[in-house]
Design a protein around this motif. Structure first.
Motif, mmCIF file in Angstrom:
data_model
loop_
_atom_site.group_PDB
_atom_site.id
_atom_site.type_symbol
_atom_site.label_atom_id
_atom_site.label_comp_id
_atom_site.label_asym_id
_atom_site.label_seq_id
_atom_site.Cartn_x
_atom_site.Cartn_y
_atom_site.Cartn_z
ATOM 1 N N VAL A 1 54.701 6.299 152.116
ATOM 2 C CA VAL A 1 55.784 5.979 151.001
ATOM 3 C C VAL A 1 56.261 4.446 150.790
ATOM 4 C CG1 VAL A 1 58.077 7.072 148.953
ATOM 5 C CG2 VAL A 1 56.569 8.330 150.856
ATOM 6 N N THR A 2 56.093 3.773 150.029
ATOM 7 C CA THR A 2 56.345 2.411 149.415
ATOM 8 C C THR A 2 57.997 2.074 149.819
ATOM 9 O OG1 THR A 2 55.965 0.526 148.866
ATOM 10 C CG2 THR A 2 55.661 2.539 147.208
ATOM 11 N N ARG A 3 58.554 1.114 150.333
ATOM 12 C CA ARG A 3 59.641 0.970 150.254
ATOM 13 C C ARG A 3 60.133 -0.039 149.240
ATOM 14 N NH1 ARG A 3 63.363 1.864 155.358
ATOM 15 N NH2 ARG A 3 61.621 3.299 156.439
ATOM 16 N N SER A 4 59.223 -0.689 147.970
ATOM 17 C CA SER A 4 59.538 -1.255 147.320
ATOM 18 C C SER A 4 60.190 -0.261 146.382
ATOM 19 C CB SER A 4 57.935 -0.934 146.447
ATOM 20 O OG SER A 4 57.134 -1.900 146.717
ATOM 21 N N HIS A 5 61.798 -1.069 145.739
ATOM 22 C CA HIS A 5 62.445 -0.700 144.744
ATOM 23 C C HIS A 5 62.297 -0.169 142.988
ATOM 24 C CE1 HIS A 5 62.409 -4.611 144.133
ATOM 25 N NE2 HIS A 5 63.148 -4.840 142.761
ATOM 26 N N LEU A 6 62.794 0.559 143.083
ATOM 27 C CA LEU A 6 62.248 1.313 141.408
ATOM 28 C C LEU A 6 63.696 1.171 140.710
ATOM 29 C CD1 LEU A 6 60.436 2.601 139.038
ATOM 30 C CD2 LEU A 6 61.170 4.645 140.285
ATOM 31 N N ALA A 7 63.653 0.383 139.231
ATOM 32 C CA ALA A 7 64.681 0.317 138.538
ATOM 33 C C ALA A 7 64.793 0.635 137.439
ATOM 34 C CB ALA A 7 65.595 -1.058 138.984
ATOM 35 N N PRO B 1 66.716 6.757 129.274
ATOM 36 C CA PRO B 1 66.312 7.329 127.339
ATOM 37 C C PRO B 1 67.851 7.396 126.639
ATOM 38 C CG PRO B 1 65.021 7.757 128.868
ATOM 39 C CD PRO B 1 66.375 7.987 130.206
ATOM 40 N N ALA B 2 68.934 7.780 127.468
ATOM 41 C CA ALA B 2 69.885 7.864 126.124
ATOM 42 C C ALA B 2 70.606 6.458 125.770
ATOM 43 C CB ALA B 2 71.280 8.538 126.516
ATOM 44 N N GLY B 3 69.978 5.703 127.000
ATOM 45 C CA GLY B 3 71.501 4.193 127.080
ATOM 46 C C GLY B 3 72.728 4.010 127.839
ATOM 47 N N GLY B 4 72.523 3.237 128.953
ATOM 48 C CA GLY B 4 74.071 2.403 129.072
ATOM 49 C C GLY B 4 73.949 2.843 129.964
ATOM 50 N N LEU B 5 72.609 3.165 130.978
ATOM 51 C CA LEU B 5 72.799 3.550 132.521
ATOM 52 C C LEU B 5 71.782 2.850 132.802
ATOM 53 C CD1 LEU B 5 73.882 5.013 135.390
ATOM 54 C CD2 LEU B 5 72.895 7.100 134.399
ATOM 55 N N ILE B 6 71.519 2.801 134.647
ATOM 56 C CA ILE B 6 70.305 2.280 135.081
ATOM 57 C C ILE B 6 70.721 2.579 136.082
ATOM 58 C CG2 ILE B 6 68.656 -0.379 136.087
ATOM 59 C CD1 ILE B 6 70.321 -1.594 133.553
ATOM 60 N N THR B 7 69.220 3.648 136.780
ATOM 61 C CA THR B 7 69.614 3.157 137.739
ATOM 62 C C THR B 7 68.542 2.192 138.677
ATOM 63 O OG1 THR B 7 69.542 5.991 137.575
ATOM 64 C CG2 THR B 7 68.687 5.517 139.639
ATOM 65 N N ILE B 8 68.885 2.233 140.297
ATOM 66 C CA ILE B 8 67.441 1.581 141.093
ATOM 67 C C ILE B 8 67.726 2.363 142.030
ATOM 68 C CG2 ILE B 8 69.648 0.079 141.248
ATOM 69 C CD1 ILE B 8 67.499 -2.360 141.744
ATOM 70 N N SER B 9 66.768 2.324 142.850
ATOM 71 C CA SER B 9 66.535 2.570 143.917
ATOM 72 C C SER B 9 65.642 2.860 145.450
ATOM 73 C CB SER B 9 66.309 4.032 144.779
ATOM 74 O OG SER B 9 66.758 5.271 145.300
ATOM 75 N N GLY B 10 65.507 3.536 146.614
ATOM 76 C CA GLY B 10 64.301 2.432 147.281
ATOM 77 C C GLY B 10 64.968 1.003 147.563
ATOM 78 N N GLY B 11 63.350 0.279 147.928
ATOM 79 C CA GLY B 11 63.852 -0.955 148.834
ATOM 80 C C GLY B 11 64.003 -1.078 150.279
ATOM 81 N N LYS B 12 64.657 -2.200 150.673
ATOM 82 C CA LYS B 12 65.304 -2.564 151.758
ATOM 83 C C LYS B 12 66.621 -3.365 151.911
ATOM 84 C CE LYS B 12 61.346 -5.041 153.471
ATOM 85 N NZ LYS B 12 60.053 -4.706 154.803
ATOM 86 N N TRP B 13 66.838 -3.325 153.322
ATOM 87 C CA TRP B 13 68.382 -4.768 153.239
ATOM 88 C C TRP B 13 67.159 -5.207 153.021
ATOM 89 C CZ3 TRP B 13 72.133 -7.097 153.468
ATOM 90 C CH2 TRP B 13 73.633 -6.399 154.079
ATOM 91 N N THR B 14 65.832 -6.251 153.678
ATOM 92 C CA THR B 14 65.723 -7.553 153.687
ATOM 93 C C THR B 14 65.415 -7.742 152.241
ATOM 94 O OG1 THR B 14 64.344 -7.182 155.243
ATOM 95 C CG2 THR B 14 63.572 -8.794 154.273
ATOM 96 N N GLU C 1 68.244 -9.385 141.657
ATOM 97 C CA GLU C 1 67.899 -10.226 140.514
ATOM 98 C C GLU C 1 67.136 -9.282 139.362
ATOM 99 O OE1 GLU C 1 65.161 -14.043 139.201
ATOM 100 O OE2 GLU C 1 65.853 -13.415 141.510
ATOM 101 N N ASP C 2 66.037 -8.234 139.662
ATOM 102 C CA ASP C 2 65.404 -7.175 138.890
ATOM 103 C C ASP C 2 66.841 -6.526 137.845
ATOM 104 O OD1 ASP C 2 63.119 -8.013 139.824
ATOM 105 O OD2 ASP C 2 62.613 -6.523 141.333
ATOM 106 N N VAL C 3 67.784 -5.885 139.025
ATOM 107 C CA VAL C 3 68.528 -5.027 138.368
ATOM 108 C C VAL C 3 69.252 -5.802 137.096
ATOM 109 C CG1 VAL C 3 70.310 -4.369 139.893
ATOM 110 C CG2 VAL C 3 69.584 -2.692 138.095
ATOM 111 N N VAL C 4 70.403 -6.935 137.373
ATOM 112 C CA VAL C 4 70.777 -7.770 136.473
ATOM 113 C C VAL C 4 70.104 -7.636 135.250
ATOM 114 C CG1 VAL C 4 72.581 -9.551 136.362
ATOM 115 C CG2 VAL C 4 72.695 -7.616 137.924
ATOM 116 N N ASP C 5 68.145 -8.810 135.404
ATOM 117 C CA ASP C 5 68.499 -8.606 134.515
ATOM 118 C C ASP C 5 68.324 -7.894 133.216
ATOM 119 O OD1 ASP C 5 68.049 -11.309 134.815
ATOM 120 O OD2 ASP C 5 65.857 -10.919 136.052
ATOM 121 N N MET C 6 67.969 -6.614 133.897
ATOM 122 C CA MET C 6 67.580 -5.222 133.203
ATOM 123 C C MET C 6 68.757 -4.640 132.449
ATOM 124 S SD MET C 6 66.484 -1.221 134.522
ATOM 125 C CE MET C 6 64.490 -2.103 134.892
#
Length: 493
Positions: A405-411, A415-428, A435-440
């Motif tokens: 399973v990749t350690r790439s993150h997913l943000a 659909p209801a609006g107002g909530l963004i979820t981010i998970s995956g990724g790694k320390w580095t 940057e990705d999630v704040v842009d979103m």
């Protein structure tokens, strides 16, 4: 409002060490009598929810405030203490991911190539902004079969090529004699040599706190031990904030905290908040965990177990990476005057207080016995401490094991609006995740903000750091050099 509550005393010492930061980022505990009032009068344009102040939520603090966004107040709430979870239980590496590159080549997976490229770019940035907390570490890949030499040589040269000018140091083949000089504990029988490459090593817990301090310096309000108990909805059903409770106040009752955007940065536990958002609820009400819907999890939890061993095994400051018998990778690295040994990608169940299991500890010790000198014997008496942490890996239904399973993150935005979820990724890659999630979040909340400015943004303690500081401390204050070195590497300039 710019403050941090109940940071560890070490972090407080770091912050007050430089008088220039005292006015803007002074750290102080909030008296019990004022905590509820403070929460009750809080509101935020961007509210980040986390469990243990992982690199993900840390990064939002680091990322958001330096933007030119005068109306973007940042209010992170997380349920435990800073770096109390996975953030302090990593392998301590800042790396592009040699094994991810191997998987990319073997499966011709372009996504894995992009992950390695992104991680190598962010490795350079993280080592630059926190020079006192990070360093380069040489790592050997011992070779006992000539075919492995070809595979490792090509793989690491490709690793160098992807890094380009960002390479810490170019990889090279070393002879058996040189390999044993660098790492005398290697098994010499049948040794054909080794590939030597360099990655980054850091103090993950202190890096975590340093990012929080930097966020406070730039205007964020950082609170620990504030546990989110539910989501608020507006009359259209959009997520409009959270209910939270101050866990340091025994009589504390849930407080409503409104926000234009809520970021779910709870790592491997993100599914609980996603379930809350997916639960149908009357407009203008709150959703609580007890009313959460059941859904297929987004995250595959994977544990990593590491042991602390005597420093003698890595006495020359060189680490070893070796494939394990079950297809994973075993690390043996010098760290903080000790040796750490461990492996990751072990499927596990979600547990807020996960602990090393006896079978996993025995497995690591047995693997060490396999590639180190046969004159060494590894048993529980060698283990000084052990820890385990859960890594949030994004689930891919087409792949069966977590090591694939990749350690790439997913943000993604709910659909209801107002909530963004981010998970995956790694320390580095924490900064890129931010940057990705704040842009979103800026788009989701209709906020106005300038471009990201966190690349090369120094962490507190790193601005004027140099290797001369330990010498200076010893010279001026008569401290033992080992103490001076520890202080300089912990607190920076």
């Amino acid at each position: 409002m710019s403050s941090v509550r109940r940071l560890p005393h070490t972090a407080m010492a770091q912050n007050e060490k430089k008088s220039g930061y005292r006015k803007k980022a002074r750290l102080s505990g909030t008296p019990c009598s004022t905590r509820g009032t403070r929460l009750q009068h809080s509101s935020s344009a961007l509210l980040c929810v986390g469990l243990d102040f992982k690199p993900t939520i840390n990064s939002y603090l680091h990322e958001k405030q330096p933007r030119k966004c005068p109306n973007c107040n940042l209010f992170p709430a997380q349920g435990d203490d800073f770096a109390s979870g996975t953030s302090s239980k990593s392998t301590k590496l800042i790396h592009g991911g040699v094994r991810y590159l191997e998987l990319a080549v073997r499966t011709l997976d372009w996504g894995q190539f992009k992950l390695v490229h992104e991680a190598l770019r962010e490795r350079e940035n993280l080592m630059y902004i926190g020079p006192h907390l990070s360093s380069a570490v040489p790592i050997l890949l011992p070779i006992y079969q000539w075919f492995d030499l070809l595979q490792f040589f090509v793989g690491l040269k490709l690793y160098d090529l992807i890094a380009m000018s960002r390479a810490v140091k170019r990889s090279e083949y070393v002879s058996p004699a040189t390999a044993l000089q660098l790492f005398p504990a290697l098994n010499p029988e049948g040794l054909k040599g080794a590939m030597l490459y360099h990655d980054g090593l850091h103090n993950d817990a202190r890096m975590n706190v340093s990012i929080a301090l930097t966020a406070a310096h730039h205007g964020a309000t950082v609170l620990n031990h504030v546990r989110v108990t539910g989501l608020l909805r507006d009359i259209q059903g959009r997520v409009s904030g959270v209910t939270a409770v101050d866990q340091l106040t025994p009589s504390s009752k849930p407080i409503s905290i409104p926000a234009k955007v809520v970021v779910n940065a709870t790592g491997a536990f993100c599914d609980e908040l996603v379930q809350l958002a997916e639960r149908p609820t009357p407009a203008g009400s709150a959703t609580s965990p007890s009313s959460a819907a059941i859904r297929q999890p987004l995250v595959t939890p994977s544990s990593g177990t590491h042991l602390t061993l005597p420093a003698v095994y890595t006495a020359h400051g060189v680490g070893v990476l070796s494939p394990s018998s079950d297809g994973r990778v075993l690390f043996l690295l010098p760290w903080e005057g000790r040796t750490i040994a461990g492996t990751t990608d072990q499927p596990c169940k979600l547990d807020l207080h996960i602990a090393p299991t006896v079978p996993e500890v025995k497995f690591i010790l047995g693997e060490l016995q396999g590639f180190l000198h046969h004159g060494l014997s590894f048993g529980s008496r060698e283990v000084r401490s052990a820890w385990a942490g859960i890594r949030p890996l994004i689930r891919d239904p087409s792949r069966g094991t977590t090591k694939e399973v990749t350690r790439s993150h997913l943000a993604f935005a709910h659909p209801a609006g107002g909530l963004i979820t981010i998970s995956g990724g790694k320390w580095t890659t924490y900064r890129q995740m931010a940057e990705d999630v704040v842009d979103m979040a800026v788009r989701e909340g209709g906020l106005q903000a300038g471009p990201c400015r966190t690349k090369k943004l120094m962490l507190l303690g790193g601005h004027d750091y140099s290797d001369f500081i330990p010498i200076q401390l010893t010279h001026q204050h008569g401290l033992p050099f080992a103490v001076s070195t520890h202080l300089a590497h912990s607190y920076g300039d």
